[in-house]
Design a protein around this motif. Structure first.
Motif, PDB file in Angstrom:
ATOM      1  N   GLN A 117       3.189  -0.862   1.359  1.00  0.00           N
ATOM      2  CA  GLN A 117       2.306  -1.188   2.478  1.00  0.00           C
ATOM      3  C   GLN A 117       1.626   0.060   3.030  1.00  0.00           C
ATOM      4  N   GLU A 147       9.837   2.973   4.869  1.00  0.00           N
ATOM      5  CA  GLU A 147       8.864   2.146   4.143  1.00  0.00           C
ATOM      6  C   GLU A 147       9.370   1.851   2.736  1.00  0.00           C
ATOM      7  N   ARG A 184      -3.231   2.322   3.510  1.00  0.00           N
ATOM      8  CA  ARG A 184      -2.495   1.302   4.254  1.00  0.00           C
ATOM      9  C   ARG A 184      -2.883  -0.096   3.797  1.00  0.00           C
ATOM     10  N   GLY A 185      -1.893  -1.004   3.846  1.00  0.00           N
ATOM     11  CA  GLY A 185      -2.128  -2.419   3.588  1.00  0.00           C
ATOM     12  C   GLY A 185      -2.262  -2.761   2.118  1.00  0.00           C
ATOM     13  N   SER A 186      -1.264  -3.387   1.544  1.00  0.00           N
ATOM     14  CA  SER A 186      -1.272  -3.821   0.142  1.00  0.00           C
ATOM     15  C   SER A 186      -1.746  -2.711  -0.794  1.00  0.00           C
TER      16      SER A 186
END
Length: 179
Positions: A124, A141, A107-109
């Motif tokens: 993401q 996503e 998760r996240g960048s």
């Protein structure tokens, strides 16, 4: 000591005893909430003997024995071939890993780059299915794929067979996928 003070102390001790957890309950709460091992600025080598080891560096790693999970933040990973050249690299803000199946949620960048195939995946959130060597995006996503250095495709419903670099999208939002 006054009788009121003594009575208050007895009542307070009954209250604390009635509200405390049994030793078994306390152990269960600790094992679920607190990691069995927590590491900062750690390097973890995942080597199952099937392929070249994956080197994972994280700002924080928490291992939970009861649930067989690992939580990591500020994650980077690399895999090298026999000559020491990087063949796979990537990063994520955080990851949750099943320590039995080695499936992971990134998760996240999130970035995953397969160097020899000139394939870069950016999202993401991505799911790694270890047994099938698949990277998946869930739901709507959006994922950006860059291949051959400058060709880009953005879409949803990504599935990447990492061993073969076979990429499919449920829906292409931008770009062209050539057969």
């Amino acid at each position: 000591m006054s009788k009121k003070y003594l009575l208050g102390m007895v009542l307070a001790s009954f209250l604390f005893a009635a509200c405390s957890l049994s030793p078994e309950q306390a152990a269960l709460v600790r094992s679920v909430e607190l990691p069995d091992l927590a590491l900062t600025n750690a390097t973890y080598v995942l080597d199952r003997g099937e392929d070249h080891p994956l080197y994972i560096v994280a700002g924080y790693i928490a291992l939970f024995d009861q649930t067989h999970k690992a939580l990591a933040t500020s994650v980077t990973f690399t895999q090298r071939d026999d000559q020491g050249s990087v063949v796979l690299q990537g990063s994520a803000d955080e990851a949750t890993v099943d320590l039995q199946s080695y499936d992971a949620q990134l998760r996240g960048s999130v970035t995953v780059e397969k160097i020899d195939q000139q394939l870069l995946i950016e999202a993401q959130e991505l799911q790694w299915v270890h047994e099938q060597q698949l990277l998946l995006s869930e739901g709507r996503e959006e994922v950006l794929i860059t291949y051959e250095g400058n060709k880009r495709v953005r879409g949803t419903g990504l599935s990447v067979e990492l061993a073969t670099s076979n990429v499919t999208f449920e829906q292409v939002l931008e770009g062209v996928v050539l057969p």
